[in-house]
Design a protein around this motif. Structure first.
Motif, PDB file in Angstrom:
ATOM      1  N   HIS A 180     -36.533 -95.291 -73.063  1.00  0.00           N
ATOM      2  CA  HIS A 180     -37.878 -94.343 -74.150  1.00  0.00           C
ATOM      3  C   HIS A 180     -37.403 -94.989 -75.328  1.00  0.00           C
ATOM      4  CE1 HIS A 180     -38.377 -91.862 -70.289  1.00  0.00           C
ATOM      5  NE2 HIS A 180     -37.056 -92.441 -70.284  1.00  0.00           N
ATOM      6  N   PHE A 181     -38.869 -95.258 -75.722  1.00  0.00           N
ATOM      7  CA  PHE A 181     -38.731 -95.407 -77.422  1.00  0.00           C
ATOM      8  C   PHE A 181     -39.801 -93.915 -77.833  1.00  0.00           C
ATOM      9  CE2 PHE A 181     -37.972 -99.406 -75.948  1.00  0.00           C
ATOM     10  CZ  PHE A 181     -37.841-100.178 -76.392  1.00  0.00           C
ATOM     11  N   LYS A 182     -39.620 -94.665 -78.953  1.00  0.00           N
ATOM     12  CA  LYS A 182     -40.872 -92.514 -79.564  1.00  0.00           C
ATOM     13  C   LYS A 182     -42.089 -92.762 -79.248  1.00  0.00           C
ATOM     14  CE  LYS A 182     -37.761 -92.776 -83.884  1.00  0.00           C
ATOM     15  NZ  LYS A 182     -37.453 -92.844 -85.869  1.00  0.00           N
ATOM     16  N   GLN A 183     -42.649 -93.991 -79.275  1.00  0.00           N
ATOM     17  CA  GLN A 183     -44.211 -93.469 -78.702  1.00  0.00           C
ATOM     18  C   GLN A 183     -44.496 -94.452 -77.813  1.00  0.00           C
ATOM     19  OE1 GLN A 183     -47.059 -94.428 -81.765  1.00  0.00           O
ATOM     20  NE2 GLN A 183     -45.585 -94.224 -83.460  1.00  0.00           N
ATOM     21  N   PHE A 184     -43.736 -94.852 -76.554  1.00  0.00           N
ATOM     22  CA  PHE A 184     -44.129 -95.283 -75.388  1.00  0.00           C
ATOM     23  C   PHE A 184     -42.440 -95.175 -74.319  1.00  0.00           C
ATOM     24  CE2 PHE A 184     -43.445 -98.288 -77.951  1.00  0.00           C
ATOM     25  CZ  PHE A 184     -42.407 -98.961 -77.768  1.00  0.00           C
ATOM     26  N   SER A 185     -42.340 -95.098 -73.346  1.00  0.00           N
ATOM     27  CA  SER A 185     -41.641 -95.667 -72.530  1.00  0.00           C
ATOM     28  C   SER A 185     -41.346 -96.454 -71.650  1.00  0.00           C
ATOM     29  CB  SER A 185     -41.001 -94.334 -71.729  1.00  0.00           C
ATOM     30  OG  SER A 185     -40.903 -93.390 -72.314  1.00  0.00           O
ATOM     31  N   SER A 242     -25.776-102.026 -88.488  1.00  0.00           N
ATOM     32  CA  SER A 242     -25.856-102.257 -90.247  1.00  0.00           C
ATOM     33  C   SER A 242     -27.261-101.062 -90.387  1.00  0.00           C
ATOM     34  CB  SER A 242     -26.262-103.053 -90.266  1.00  0.00           C
ATOM     35  OG  SER A 242     -26.969-103.819 -90.309  1.00  0.00           O
ATOM     36  N   GLU A 243     -27.504-100.233 -91.821  1.00  0.00           N
ATOM     37  CA  GLU A 243     -28.601 -99.634 -92.283  1.00  0.00           C
ATOM     38  C   GLU A 243     -29.701-100.489 -92.006  1.00  0.00           C
ATOM     39  OE1 GLU A 243     -30.771 -96.919 -93.339  1.00  0.00           O
ATOM     40  OE2 GLU A 243     -28.853 -97.573 -92.400  1.00  0.00           O
ATOM     41  N   GLU A 244     -30.048-102.202 -91.927  1.00  0.00           N
ATOM     42  CA  GLU A 244     -30.677-102.745 -92.295  1.00  0.00           C
ATOM     43  C   GLU A 244     -31.240-102.999 -91.188  1.00  0.00           C
ATOM     44  OE1 GLU A 244     -30.388-107.374 -93.319  1.00  0.00           O
ATOM     45  OE2 GLU A 244     -28.117-106.795 -92.512  1.00  0.00           O
ATOM     46  N   TYR A 245     -30.596-102.881 -89.908  1.00  0.00           N
ATOM     47  CA  TYR A 245     -31.050-103.265 -88.630  1.00  0.00           C
ATOM     48  C   TYR A 245     -31.936-101.610 -88.221  1.00  0.00           C
ATOM     49  CZ  TYR A 245     -30.912-103.544 -83.801  1.00  0.00           C
ATOM     50  OH  TYR A 245     -30.753-103.606 -81.650  1.00  0.00           O
ATOM     51  N   ARG A 246     -31.037-100.703 -88.227  1.00  0.00           N
ATOM     52  CA  ARG A 246     -31.389 -99.334 -88.052  1.00  0.00           C
ATOM     53  C   ARG A 246     -33.679 -99.247 -89.247  1.00  0.00           C
ATOM     54  NH1 ARG A 246     -27.390 -95.504 -86.204  1.00  0.00           N
ATOM     55  NH2 ARG A 246     -29.257 -94.178 -87.555  1.00  0.00           N
ATOM     56  N   PRO A 302     -38.926 -96.705 -86.588  1.00  0.00           N
ATOM     57  CA  PRO A 302     -40.067 -96.482 -86.273  1.00  0.00           C
ATOM     58  C   PRO A 302     -40.230 -96.696 -84.534  1.00  0.00           C
ATOM     59  CG  PRO A 302     -40.360 -98.364 -87.636  1.00  0.00           C
ATOM     60  CD  PRO A 302     -38.594 -98.215 -87.221  1.00  0.00           C
ATOM     61  N   TYR A 303     -39.234 -97.299 -83.882  1.00  0.00           N
ATOM     62  CA  TYR A 303     -39.223 -97.319 -82.516  1.00  0.00           C
ATOM     63  C   TYR A 303     -38.102 -97.039 -81.657  1.00  0.00           C
ATOM     64  CZ  TYR A 303     -42.447-100.798 -84.141  1.00  0.00           C
ATOM     65  OH  TYR A 303     -43.512-101.736 -84.500  1.00  0.00           O
ATOM     66  N   PHE A 304     -37.396 -96.835 -82.391  1.00  0.00           N
ATOM     67  CA  PHE A 304     -35.667 -96.331 -81.509  1.00  0.00           C
ATOM     68  C   PHE A 304     -35.767 -95.092 -81.352  1.00  0.00           C
ATOM     69  CE2 PHE A 304     -32.775 -99.979 -80.650  1.00  0.00           C
ATOM     70  CZ  PHE A 304     -33.636-100.620 -79.799  1.00  0.00           C
ATOM     71  N   LEU A 305     -34.782 -93.616 -80.721  1.00  0.00           N
ATOM     72  CA  LEU A 305     -35.170 -92.701 -80.742  1.00  0.00           C
ATOM     73  C   LEU A 305     -34.008 -92.131 -81.958  1.00  0.00           C
ATOM     74  CD1 LEU A 305     -36.450 -91.381 -76.876  1.00  0.00           C
ATOM     75  CD2 LEU A 305     -37.294 -90.557 -78.715  1.00  0.00           C
ATOM     76  N   ALA A 306     -32.883 -92.866 -81.184  1.00  0.00           N
ATOM     77  CA  ALA A 306     -31.654 -92.733 -81.833  1.00  0.00           C
ATOM     78  C   ALA A 306     -31.511 -92.886 -83.440  1.00  0.00           C
ATOM     79  CB  ALA A 306     -30.846 -94.285 -81.359  1.00  0.00           C
ATOM     80  N   PHE A 307     -32.585 -93.716 -83.557  1.00  0.00           N
ATOM     81  CA  PHE A 307     -32.908 -93.845 -85.167  1.00  0.00           C
ATOM     82  C   PHE A 307     -33.484 -93.113 -85.606  1.00  0.00           C
ATOM     83  CE2 PHE A 307     -31.215 -98.412 -84.469  1.00  0.00           C
ATOM     84  CZ  PHE A 307     -29.645 -98.858 -84.042  1.00  0.00           C
TER      85      PHE A 307
END
Length: 234
Positions: free
Chosen positions: A3-8, A220-224, A229-234
Protein backbone atom coordinates in the motif's frame (compact mmCIF):
# COMPACT_ATOMS: atom_id res chain seq x y z
CA UNK A 1 -0.35 -6.24 -1.35
CA UNK A 2 1.87 -3.17 -1.00
CA UNK A 3 0.00 0.00 0.00
CA UNK A 4 1.24 3.43 -1.04
CA UNK A 5 -0.27 6.80 -0.15
CA UNK A 6 -2.37 7.11 -3.32
CA UNK A 7 -2.54 3.55 -4.69
CA UNK A 8 -1.93 -0.12 -3.85
CA UNK A 9 0.06 -2.76 -5.70
CA UNK A 10 -0.78 -6.44 -5.84
CA UNK A 11 2.47 -8.31 -6.50
CA UNK A 12 1.02 -11.76 -7.23
CA UNK A 13 2.13 -13.28 -10.52
CA UNK A 14 5.29 -11.17 -10.74
CA UNK A 15 8.75 -12.75 -10.61
CA UNK A 16 10.28 -9.44 -9.58
CA UNK A 17 8.64 -7.85 -6.54
CA UNK A 18 8.69 -4.20 -5.57
CA UNK A 19 12.28 -3.25 -4.79
CA UNK A 20 14.46 -0.28 -3.95
CA UNK A 21 15.74 0.10 -7.51
CA UNK A 22 12.23 0.46 -8.89
CA UNK A 23 10.81 2.86 -6.32
CA UNK A 24 13.86 5.14 -6.51
CA UNK A 25 13.55 5.26 -10.29
CA UNK A 26 9.81 5.98 -10.01
CA UNK A 27 10.40 8.75 -7.49
CA UNK A 28 13.35 10.42 -9.21
CA UNK A 29 12.48 10.15 -12.92
CA UNK A 30 11.21 13.48 -14.14
CA UNK A 31 10.51 15.59 -17.21
CA UNK A 32 9.08 19.01 -18.00
CA UNK A 33 5.31 18.42 -17.94
CA UNK A 34 5.46 15.14 -19.88
CA UNK A 35 2.42 14.27 -21.96
CA UNK A 36 3.56 10.77 -22.90
CA UNK A 37 5.51 8.25 -20.82
CA UNK A 38 6.69 4.72 -21.57
CA UNK A 39 7.58 2.25 -18.80
CA UNK A 40 9.53 -0.64 -20.33
CA UNK A 41 9.31 -3.84 -18.30
CA UNK A 42 6.65 -2.52 -15.95
CA UNK A 43 6.39 -5.67 -13.79
CA UNK A 44 3.84 -4.93 -11.07
CA UNK A 45 3.24 -1.49 -12.61
CA UNK A 46 4.60 0.34 -9.57
CA UNK A 47 6.85 2.76 -11.49
CA UNK A 48 4.06 3.64 -13.93
CA UNK A 49 1.71 4.27 -10.99
CA UNK A 50 4.25 6.49 -9.24
CA UNK A 51 4.67 8.54 -12.42
CA UNK A 52 0.91 8.73 -12.94
CA UNK A 53 0.60 10.15 -9.42
CA UNK A 54 3.16 12.85 -10.12
CA UNK A 55 2.35 13.79 -13.71
CA UNK A 56 -1.38 14.40 -13.95
CA UNK A 57 -1.35 15.21 -17.69
CA UNK A 58 0.61 12.18 -18.83
CA UNK A 59 -0.66 9.16 -20.71
CA UNK A 60 1.46 6.16 -19.78
CA UNK A 61 2.14 3.07 -21.88
CA UNK A 62 3.51 0.20 -19.80
CA UNK A 63 5.17 -2.68 -21.64
CA UNK A 64 5.65 -6.10 -20.03
CA UNK A 65 6.83 -9.27 -21.80
CA UNK A 66 5.72 -11.67 -19.04
CA UNK A 67 2.01 -12.37 -19.51
CA UNK A 68 1.30 -13.06 -15.85
CA UNK A 69 3.05 -9.88 -14.73
CA UNK A 70 1.22 -7.89 -17.42
CA UNK A 71 -2.09 -9.17 -16.06
CA UNK A 72 -1.07 -8.13 -12.55
CA UNK A 73 -0.06 -4.66 -13.75
CA UNK A 74 -3.33 -4.25 -15.62
CA UNK A 75 -5.25 -5.17 -12.48
CA UNK A 76 -3.26 -2.68 -10.42
CA UNK A 77 -3.90 0.03 -13.02
CA UNK A 78 -7.65 -0.63 -13.12
CA UNK A 79 -7.86 -0.48 -9.33
CA UNK A 80 -6.11 2.89 -9.17
CA UNK A 81 -7.44 6.42 -9.48
CA UNK A 82 -5.20 6.85 -12.54
CA UNK A 83 -6.81 4.03 -14.56
CA UNK A 84 -7.85 6.26 -17.48
CA UNK A 85 -4.22 7.30 -18.12
CA UNK A 86 -2.53 3.91 -17.85
CA UNK A 87 -2.39 1.13 -20.41
CA UNK A 88 -0.41 -2.10 -20.34
CA UNK A 89 0.89 -3.90 -23.43
CA UNK A 90 1.78 -7.60 -22.93
CA UNK A 91 4.77 -7.80 -25.26
CA UNK A 92 8.50 -7.21 -25.47
CA UNK A 93 9.57 -3.63 -26.05
CA UNK A 94 10.92 -4.41 -29.52
CA UNK A 95 7.58 -5.87 -30.64
CA UNK A 96 5.71 -3.00 -29.01
CA UNK A 97 7.70 -0.35 -30.85
CA UNK A 98 7.45 -2.26 -34.14
CA UNK A 99 3.67 -2.17 -33.69
CA UNK A 100 3.72 1.55 -32.80
CA UNK A 101 6.38 2.94 -35.16
CA UNK A 102 5.24 6.54 -34.84
CA UNK A 103 5.04 6.67 -31.05
CA UNK A 104 7.11 9.33 -29.29
CA UNK A 105 7.61 9.77 -25.55
CA UNK A 106 8.68 12.71 -23.41
CA UNK A 107 9.86 10.29 -20.73
CA UNK A 108 11.01 6.68 -21.10
CA UNK A 109 11.82 4.74 -17.94
CA UNK A 110 13.02 1.21 -17.33
CA UNK A 111 14.22 -0.95 -14.47
CA UNK A 112 15.53 -3.53 -16.95
CA UNK A 113 17.05 -6.99 -16.48
CA UNK A 114 20.72 -6.23 -16.03
CA UNK A 115 22.73 -9.31 -15.11
CA UNK A 116 24.75 -9.93 -18.26
CA UNK A 117 26.46 -13.28 -18.89
CA UNK A 118 26.04 -14.25 -15.23
CA UNK A 119 24.85 -17.45 -13.58
CA UNK A 120 21.16 -17.94 -14.27
CA UNK A 121 18.70 -18.44 -11.42
CA UNK A 122 16.60 -21.65 -11.30
CA UNK A 123 13.26 -20.00 -12.17
CA UNK A 124 12.60 -19.24 -15.83
CA UNK A 125 10.44 -16.21 -15.07
CA UNK A 126 13.02 -14.75 -12.69
CA UNK A 127 15.69 -15.27 -15.33
CA UNK A 128 13.59 -13.30 -17.79
CA UNK A 129 13.08 -10.53 -15.24
CA UNK A 130 16.71 -10.28 -14.09
CA UNK A 131 18.99 -11.40 -16.93
CA UNK A 132 19.76 -9.86 -20.30
CA UNK A 133 22.29 -10.36 -23.05
CA UNK A 134 24.31 -7.44 -24.37
CA UNK A 135 22.09 -7.45 -27.44
CA UNK A 136 19.14 -6.52 -25.22
CA UNK A 137 20.67 -3.18 -24.32
CA UNK A 138 21.77 -2.49 -27.87
CA UNK A 139 18.16 -2.92 -29.05
CA UNK A 140 16.82 -0.96 -26.09
CA UNK A 141 19.01 2.07 -26.72
CA UNK A 142 18.31 1.94 -30.46
CA UNK A 143 14.56 1.95 -29.69
CA UNK A 144 14.95 4.84 -27.27
CA UNK A 145 16.81 6.88 -29.91
CA UNK A 146 13.85 6.45 -32.28
CA UNK A 147 10.97 6.95 -29.86
CA UNK A 148 12.22 9.67 -27.49
CA UNK A 149 11.04 13.22 -28.19
CA UNK A 150 13.65 15.88 -28.99
CA UNK A 151 13.65 17.27 -25.45
CA UNK A 152 12.74 14.02 -23.73
CA UNK A 153 14.72 11.92 -21.29
CA UNK A 154 15.33 8.21 -20.81
CA UNK A 155 15.87 7.13 -17.19
CA UNK A 156 17.40 3.70 -16.45
CA UNK A 157 18.53 2.09 -13.19
CA UNK A 158 21.54 -0.21 -13.64
CA UNK A 159 24.59 -1.68 -11.91
CA UNK A 160 27.64 0.57 -12.49
CA UNK A 161 29.36 -1.73 -15.01
CA UNK A 162 26.19 -2.12 -17.06
CA UNK A 163 25.66 1.65 -16.84
CA UNK A 164 29.07 2.22 -18.42
CA UNK A 165 28.16 -0.09 -21.31
CA UNK A 166 24.82 1.67 -21.80
CA UNK A 167 26.49 5.10 -21.88
CA UNK A 168 28.74 3.87 -24.70
CA UNK A 169 25.75 2.50 -26.60
CA UNK A 170 23.94 5.80 -26.09
CA UNK A 171 26.82 7.73 -27.64
CA UNK A 172 26.65 5.47 -30.69
CA UNK A 173 22.97 6.35 -31.10
CA UNK A 174 23.14 10.13 -30.74
CA UNK A 175 22.17 10.19 -27.07
CA UNK A 176 24.10 11.98 -24.34
CA UNK A 177 24.45 11.40 -20.62
CA UNK A 178 22.61 14.28 -18.97
CA UNK A 179 22.48 13.10 -15.39
CA UNK A 180 23.66 10.23 -13.19
CA UNK A 181 22.57 9.37 -9.66
CA UNK A 182 24.98 7.00 -7.94
CA UNK A 183 23.15 4.94 -5.32
CA UNK A 184 24.92 3.45 -2.33
CA UNK A 185 23.66 1.64 0.77
CA UNK A 186 25.81 3.50 3.33
CA UNK A 187 27.90 6.65 3.11
CA UNK A 188 31.23 4.75 3.03
CA UNK A 189 30.05 2.17 0.47
CA UNK A 190 30.81 2.16 -3.23
CA UNK A 191 27.71 2.72 -5.40
CA UNK A 192 25.90 -0.50 -6.30
CA UNK A 193 23.39 1.09 -8.68
CA UNK A 194 23.38 4.06 -11.00
CA UNK A 195 20.39 5.89 -12.44
CA UNK A 196 21.44 7.26 -15.82
CA UNK A 197 19.52 9.89 -17.75
CA UNK A 198 19.96 10.01 -21.52
CA UNK A 199 18.75 12.59 -23.99
CA UNK A 200 19.52 14.23 -27.33
CA UNK A 201 20.65 17.55 -25.86
CA UNK A 202 24.37 17.66 -25.15
CA UNK A 203 24.75 19.32 -21.77
CA UNK A 204 27.16 19.03 -18.87
CA UNK A 205 26.11 15.90 -17.02
CA UNK A 206 24.92 16.41 -13.44
CA UNK A 207 26.43 13.71 -11.20
CA UNK A 208 24.96 13.19 -7.72
CA UNK A 209 24.96 10.52 -5.02
CA UNK A 210 22.08 9.13 -2.97
CA UNK A 211 22.68 7.16 0.23
CA UNK A 212 19.89 4.83 1.35
CA UNK A 213 20.79 4.19 5.00
CA UNK A 214 22.02 6.48 7.77
CA UNK A 215 22.86 3.37 9.79
CA UNK A 216 21.71 -0.26 9.87
CA UNK A 217 17.90 -0.38 9.58
CA UNK A 218 17.68 3.42 9.66
CA UNK A 219 16.90 5.19 6.37
CA UNK A 220 18.74 8.37 5.50
CA UNK A 221 16.86 11.65 5.46
CA UNK A 222 17.44 12.06 1.70
CA UNK A 223 15.95 8.62 1.00
CA UNK A 224 12.95 9.42 3.19
CA UNK A 225 12.38 12.76 1.45
CA UNK A 226 12.58 11.22 -2.03
CA UNK A 227 9.95 8.59 -1.18
CA UNK A 228 7.82 10.65 1.21
CA UNK A 229 5.15 11.40 -1.45
CA UNK A 230 4.61 7.64 -1.88
CA UNK A 231 5.46 5.59 1.23
CA UNK A 232 2.95 5.47 4.09
CA UNK A 233 5.81 4.98 6.57
CA UNK A 234 7.35 8.32 5.58
Amino acid sequence: MFHFKQFSVDQSGCAMKINTDGVLLGALATADNPQSISDIGTGTGVIALMLAQRFANAQIDAVEIDESAAETAERNFKNSQFADRLRVYPSGFKEFFEGHPGSKYDLIVSNPPFYINSLLSPGAKKNQAKHAGEGFFKELIQSVSVHLTANGGCWLVLPPDTADMVKALAAQNGLHLQKAVKIRSFEKDEPHREIVVLGFQEIAAEITTLTIYKEVNVYSEEYRQVLKPYFLAF
